[in-house]
Design a protein around this motif. Sequence first.
Motif, short mmCIF file in Angstrom:
data_model
loop_
_atom_site.label_atom_id
_atom_site.label_comp_id
_atom_site.label_asym_id
_atom_site.label_seq_id
_atom_site.Cartn_x
_atom_site.Cartn_y
_atom_site.Cartn_z
N PHE A 1 10.86 12.01 5.14
CA PHE A 1 10.05 10.81 4.92
C PHE A 1 10.91 9.67 4.38
N SER A 2 10.52 8.46 4.73
CA SER A 2 11.14 7.28 4.12
C SER A 2 10.13 6.15 4.10
N GLY A 3 10.24 5.30 3.09
CA GLY A 3 9.43 4.09 3.05
C GLY A 3 9.99 3.04 3.98
N ARG A 4 11.17 3.28 4.52
CA ARG A 4 11.82 2.34 5.44
C ARG A 4 11.31 2.56 6.86
N GLU A 5 11.72 1.67 7.77
CA GLU A 5 11.29 1.82 9.16
C GLU A 5 11.89 3.08 9.78
N LEU A 6 11.16 3.66 10.72
CA LEU A 6 11.58 4.92 11.35
C LEU A 6 12.97 4.81 11.96
N SER A 7 13.22 3.73 12.70
CA SER A 7 14.53 3.59 13.37
C SER A 7 15.67 3.55 12.36
N GLU A 8 15.42 2.97 11.18
CA GLU A 8 16.47 2.85 10.17
C GLU A 8 16.87 4.22 9.61
N ILE A 9 15.88 5.05 9.25
CA ILE A 9 16.20 6.36 8.67
C ILE A 9 16.74 7.30 9.76
N MET B 1 -1.52 -0.76 10.99
CA MET B 1 -2.26 -1.28 9.85
C MET B 1 -2.92 -2.59 10.26
N PRO B 2 -4.07 -2.94 9.63
CA PRO B 2 -4.74 -4.20 9.96
C PRO B 2 -3.81 -5.39 9.76
N GLU B 3 -3.88 -6.33 10.70
CA GLU B 3 -3.01 -7.51 10.66
C GLU B 3 -3.15 -8.28 9.34
N GLU B 4 -4.38 -8.36 8.86
CA GLU B 4 -4.64 -9.09 7.60
C GLU B 4 -3.88 -8.45 6.44
N LEU B 5 -3.87 -7.11 6.42
CA LEU B 5 -3.17 -6.40 5.34
C LEU B 5 -1.66 -6.61 5.44
N LEU B 6 -1.13 -6.57 6.66
CA LEU B 6 0.31 -6.78 6.85
C LEU B 6 0.73 -8.18 6.40
N GLU B 7 -0.12 -9.16 6.68
CA GLU B 7 0.18 -10.54 6.25
C GLU B 7 0.20 -10.63 4.72
N LYS B 8 -0.78 -10.00 4.08
CA LYS B 8 -0.83 -9.98 2.61
C LYS B 8 0.42 -9.33 2.04
N HIS B 9 0.79 -8.21 2.64
CA HIS B 9 1.96 -7.47 2.19
C HIS B 9 3.22 -8.32 2.30
N ASN B 10 3.42 -8.93 3.46
CA ASN B 10 4.62 -9.73 3.69
C ASN B 10 4.70 -10.93 2.75
N SER C 1 19.27 -11.12 -11.85
CA SER C 1 19.82 -10.35 -12.98
C SER C 1 19.71 -8.84 -12.83
N GLY C 2 19.84 -8.34 -11.58
CA GLY C 2 19.80 -6.89 -11.35
C GLY C 2 18.48 -6.37 -10.85
N ALA C 3 17.42 -7.20 -10.88
CA ALA C 3 16.12 -6.77 -10.36
C ALA C 3 16.12 -6.90 -8.83
N TRP C 4 15.40 -6.00 -8.16
CA TRP C 4 15.31 -6.07 -6.70
C TRP C 4 13.98 -5.53 -6.20
N VAL C 5 13.66 -5.89 -4.96
CA VAL C 5 12.38 -5.52 -4.36
C VAL C 5 12.62 -4.50 -3.25
N GLU C 6 11.88 -3.41 -3.29
CA GLU C 6 11.93 -2.38 -2.24
C GLU C 6 10.68 -2.53 -1.38
N ASP C 7 10.88 -2.99 -0.15
CA ASP C 7 9.78 -3.19 0.79
C ASP C 7 9.50 -1.87 1.50
N LYS C 8 8.37 -1.23 1.18
CA LYS C 8 8.03 0.06 1.77
C LYS C 8 7.05 -0.08 2.93
N LYS C 9 6.86 -1.30 3.39
CA LYS C 9 6.04 -1.64 4.56
C LYS C 9 4.54 -1.46 4.32
N ILE C 10 4.14 -0.43 3.61
CA ILE C 10 2.72 -0.28 3.26
C ILE C 10 2.51 -0.57 1.78
#
Length: 276
Positions: free
Chosen positions: A73-81, A112-121, A134-143
């Motif tokens: 499993f990965s929170g990343r895109e399938l092609s990436e893992i 996933m619903p388009e509306e949810l994907l827009e909110k997420h992005n 300052s060392g903080a970062w965001v992990e985009d898990k797509k969902i």
Amino acid sequence: MAEQKKAPLLKKEEDYVKALEGFITPDKDQVVLLLDYDGTLAPLTEELSVMPKDTEINIKKLAANEKIFMVVFSGRELSEIKNHLKFPNVTYAGNHGLEVEYPSGKKFKIEMPEELLEKHNKLVAELREKVVCSGAWVEDKKISVTYHYKGVTDKLKAKLIAEAKGLIQSHGFQLIETPYALEGKPRVNWDKGEGAKMILEKHFDADWAKNLKIIYVGDDTTDEDAIKVLHGIGKTFRVSELPTLKTYANYQIKTVEEVGWLLKAVQAFYEKKKKV
């Protein structure tokens, strides 16, 4: 009903062998290994990192075993893992199981619903714009999305955490606080637990829970959903250094390196059978 509690911490290699004793019968059981990648098989970093050498060696051996069905499993895109690992005989589950590809090449994808994907992005973009410094970062898990602040100095930490919390909640996401991170989860009926169930039902059948010996290993709050689903069915392990961790898992593993001890213990059951 399952509840989160402190799980036994496995400290030595022999602890892993004991944890699996009586669970696997190599010549009889169909074993399923459900393994998270980032923070479990390999260190969690912004870019995909490599597995410890011992882990990689045992993953290859276990993946080649016809009595074992392995899912990474990965929170990343399938092609990436998939392109990162390139192991045959492995089922890859990207975006927490929203996209799946079996070794045969068969794929399925949950839209996933388009509306949810827009909110997420929008949330991901705003977090990156306003609180990544300052060392903080965001992990985009797509969902879902995780804001990591472990490397931030105490002077800035409180301000950044407060701002990130406000952003997550203002976009309508559920806020989950963990040590050194904030998780934003959409209010939808999909998680790694649903992903695990769907993968097993599609590959085996509706009675998978009765017929399989399942081992699940993961390191964060998204894994708790799958661990809860498998409560009382398989052997589950949560990777965390937290001494106060509460989990649905049967056992706690302290580090990524020690996950290799678990895989080695599974492999040992099959090597012992060969010698008999």
